[in-house]
Design a protein around this motif. Structure first.
Motif, mmCIF file in Angstrom:
data_model
loop_
_atom_site.group_PDB
_atom_site.id
_atom_site.type_symbol
_atom_site.label_atom_id
_atom_site.label_comp_id
_atom_site.label_asym_id
_atom_site.label_seq_id
_atom_site.Cartn_x
_atom_site.Cartn_y
_atom_site.Cartn_z
ATOM 1 N N ASP A 62 -43.927 55.634 -92.433
ATOM 2 C CA ASP A 62 -43.136 56.107 -90.826
ATOM 3 C C ASP A 62 -43.760 54.919 -89.842
ATOM 4 O OD1 ASP A 62 -41.632 57.748 -89.874
ATOM 5 O OD2 ASP A 62 -43.021 59.636 -90.037
ATOM 6 N N ILE A 63 -43.803 53.816 -89.545
ATOM 7 C CA ILE A 63 -44.220 53.635 -88.189
ATOM 8 C C ILE A 63 -42.604 52.566 -88.141
ATOM 9 C CG2 ILE A 63 -46.296 53.879 -88.840
ATOM 10 C CD1 ILE A 63 -46.826 50.811 -89.867
ATOM 11 N N THR A 64 -42.048 52.752 -88.420
ATOM 12 C CA THR A 64 -41.154 51.268 -88.292
ATOM 13 C C THR A 64 -40.815 51.334 -86.326
ATOM 14 O OG1 THR A 64 -40.051 52.099 -90.442
ATOM 15 C CG2 THR A 64 -39.114 50.475 -88.592
ATOM 16 N N ALA A 65 -41.081 52.678 -86.192
ATOM 17 C CA ALA A 65 -40.688 52.373 -84.449
ATOM 18 C C ALA A 65 -41.720 52.178 -84.248
ATOM 19 C CB ALA A 65 -40.812 53.845 -83.605
ATOM 20 N N LEU A 66 -42.748 51.392 -84.974
ATOM 21 C CA LEU A 66 -43.773 51.093 -83.291
ATOM 22 C C LEU A 66 -44.360 49.746 -83.866
ATOM 23 C CD1 LEU A 66 -46.846 53.003 -84.591
ATOM 24 C CD2 LEU A 66 -45.281 53.553 -82.741
ATOM 25 N N ALA A 67 -43.075 48.456 -84.512
ATOM 26 C CA ALA A 67 -42.949 47.557 -84.690
ATOM 27 C C ALA A 67 -43.650 46.894 -84.113
ATOM 28 C CB ALA A 67 -41.651 46.937 -86.001
ATOM 29 N N ASP A 68 -43.322 46.989 -82.924
ATOM 30 C CA ASP A 68 -43.597 45.714 -81.810
ATOM 31 C C ASP A 68 -44.767 46.533 -80.618
ATOM 32 O OD1 ASP A 68 -41.297 43.910 -82.672
ATOM 33 O OD2 ASP A 68 -39.931 45.053 -82.191
ATOM 34 N N ARG A 69 -45.223 47.243 -81.322
ATOM 35 C CA ARG A 69 -45.692 48.162 -80.537
ATOM 36 C C ARG A 69 -47.522 47.261 -80.420
ATOM 37 N NH1 ARG A 69 -47.132 53.927 -79.068
ATOM 38 N NH2 ARG A 69 -44.940 53.449 -79.127
ATOM 39 N N PRO A 70 -47.686 46.821 -79.434
ATOM 40 C CA PRO A 70 -49.310 46.051 -79.483
ATOM 41 C C PRO A 70 -50.563 47.304 -79.898
ATOM 42 C CG PRO A 70 -48.802 45.842 -77.321
ATOM 43 C CD PRO A 70 -47.600 46.597 -77.731
ATOM 44 N N THR A 71 -51.502 46.261 -81.147
ATOM 45 C CA THR A 71 -52.116 46.904 -81.759
ATOM 46 C C THR A 71 -53.416 47.603 -80.844
ATOM 47 O OG1 THR A 71 -52.954 45.168 -81.875
ATOM 48 C CG2 THR A 71 -52.134 46.029 -83.562
ATOM 49 N N HIS A 72 -53.112 47.599 -79.839
ATOM 50 C CA HIS A 72 -54.621 47.887 -78.897
ATOM 51 C C HIS A 72 -53.657 48.692 -78.303
ATOM 52 C CE1 HIS A 72 -52.422 45.231 -75.986
ATOM 53 N NE2 HIS A 72 -53.434 45.846 -74.828
ATOM 54 N N LEU A 73 -52.491 49.414 -78.127
ATOM 55 C CA LEU A 73 -52.116 50.063 -77.558
ATOM 56 C C LEU A 73 -52.022 51.439 -78.672
ATOM 57 C CD1 LEU A 73 -49.311 49.289 -74.786
ATOM 58 C CD2 LEU A 73 -51.705 49.141 -74.812
ATOM 59 N N LEU A 74 -52.010 51.938 -79.464
ATOM 60 C CA LEU A 74 -51.840 51.739 -81.128
ATOM 61 C C LEU A 74 -53.211 53.705 -80.841
ATOM 62 C CD1 LEU A 74 -51.109 50.055 -83.870
ATOM 63 C CD2 LEU A 74 -49.621 51.069 -82.519
ATOM 64 N N SER A 75 -52.674 54.819 -81.417
ATOM 65 C CA SER A 75 -53.298 55.853 -81.571
ATOM 66 C C SER A 75 -54.794 55.025 -82.786
ATOM 67 C CB SER A 75 -52.647 57.108 -81.631
ATOM 68 O OG SER A 75 -51.878 57.773 -82.752
ATOM 69 N N TYR A 76 -55.031 56.155 -82.884
ATOM 70 C CA TYR A 76 -56.423 56.172 -84.154
ATOM 71 C C TYR A 76 -55.358 56.955 -85.403
ATOM 72 C CZ TYR A 76 -60.611 56.494 -87.188
ATOM 73 O OH TYR A 76 -61.614 56.057 -87.847
ATOM 74 N N GLY A 77 -54.682 57.571 -85.219
ATOM 75 C CA GLY A 77 -53.345 57.660 -86.638
ATOM 76 C C GLY A 77 -52.952 56.695 -86.888
ATOM 77 N N GLN A 78 -52.536 56.295 -85.396
ATOM 78 C CA GLN A 78 -51.412 55.306 -85.716
ATOM 79 C C GLN A 78 -52.034 53.866 -86.770
ATOM 80 O OE1 GLN A 78 -49.789 55.247 -81.933
ATOM 81 N NE2 GLN A 78 -48.152 56.057 -82.355
ATOM 82 N N ARG A 79 -53.257 53.443 -85.648
ATOM 83 C CA ARG A 79 -54.497 51.958 -86.009
ATOM 84 C C ARG A 79 -53.969 52.637 -88.004
ATOM 85 N NH1 ARG A 79 -56.844 53.184 -81.827
ATOM 86 N NH2 ARG A 79 -58.989 53.647 -82.611
#
Length: 286
Positions: A131-148
């Motif tokens: 459930d993270i399709t919307a995060l595909a282009d997000r830089p990994t260093h800008l993710l929340s802990y749960g998203q990481r």
């Protein structure tokens, strides 16, 4: 149990350099379709066991098998193993390194030498599963802990393993994040992935797992979750407390509110459903 064994350790022993033996003469197997929780005190060997199963460590004695075939620790053998078994470590920052989410998730499939179209399909599939399709282009260093956490798991899922091993996957997540992750794991199990979870949370293990493996000083004891987690002798050896659901089940039976052979509640909602008029129940914090 009739389910086929996917991966197993036979007579396996391991000791770290200049340290004591962590595991000795271990027989341990992961069966298809069974959600398995690994529990034990710190230093009991959970991490070592997971790394042996995933090929990160090689047993000093005994062997690791996939199906009936012993694992060979050369490039070809380890590649085959890692298309069967994937380990996700507790801290996602130890696993993420690429600039974006999609790049990180694509790393494993690219290393398999798959064509670009197949890699893209696997990445899309894994992102959707977590459930993270919307995060595909997000830089990994800008993710929340749960998203990481979800991105790290997606990277393993993109390898399409038959066995997914997770080290404390709910640690550090808020209650909503935990529920969302458990729902995701249920989805992965429904699609055919066998999930193994290491955790200190006995309540979570009782609720989620089909089977539990308790790592004790005298060895590993594996069995159905409700049965194994009711063994106070084993729990004491493993440095664990009695699960909330097991304790409540004993109380309900003592008061004549639950027949002897009926399964007890694993969650507060199940308890409320069993005892009409009880109203909402709040679980104590571990």
């Amino acid at each position: 149990m009739s389910e086929p064994v996917l991966v197993a350790l036979r007579g396996a022993s391991y000791a770290y350099e200049d340290g004591p033996t962590v595991l000795s003469g271990l027989d341990f197997s992961v069966r298809a379709g069974r959600a398995l929780a690994l529990l034990g005190r710190n230093g009991s060997g959970k991490t070592t066991l997971m790394r042996l199963l995933s090929g990160g460590l090689r047993p000093h004695t005994g062997q690791l098998t996939v199906g009936d075939d012993p694992v060979r620790y050369d490039r070809k053998g380890l590649t085959r193993l890692r298309t069967t078994v994937q380990l996700v470590v507790q801290d996602p920052d130890d696993q993420l390194f690429a600039a974006s989410v999609a790049q990180d998730v694509s790393f494993g499939p690219l290393n398999l030498g798959l064509p670009d179209t197949a890699v893209r399909a696997r990445v899309a599939e894994a992102l959707a599963a977590l459930d993270i399709t919307a995060l595909a282009d997000r830089p990994t260093h800008l993710l929340s802990y749960g998203q990481r956490k979800r991105t790290a798991i997606a990277g393993a899922v993109a390898m399409r393993p038959r066995v997914l091993i997770l080290d404390e996957p709910t640690a550090g997540l808020d209650p909503d994040g935990q529920e969302r992750l458990l729902a995701t794991l249920d989805g992965l199990r429904g699609s055919g992935t066998t999930v193994v979870m290491a955790t200190h949370d006995v309540d979570l293990a009782l609720r989620w797992a089909d089977d539990t493996a308790l790592l004790t000083p005298s060895g590993v004891v594996t069995g159905p979750a409700a049965t194994t987690l009711a063994r106070t002798d084993l729990l004491e050896q493993a440095g664990l407390r009695l699960p909330w659901g097991i304790a409540v089940t004993g109380l309900l039976r003592a008061q004549g509110l639950l027949p002897a052979l009926s399964p007890g509640p694993r969650t507060a909602d199940e308890l409320a459903a069993m005892v009409p008029g009880l109203g909402p129940v709040t679980l104590p914090r571990p």
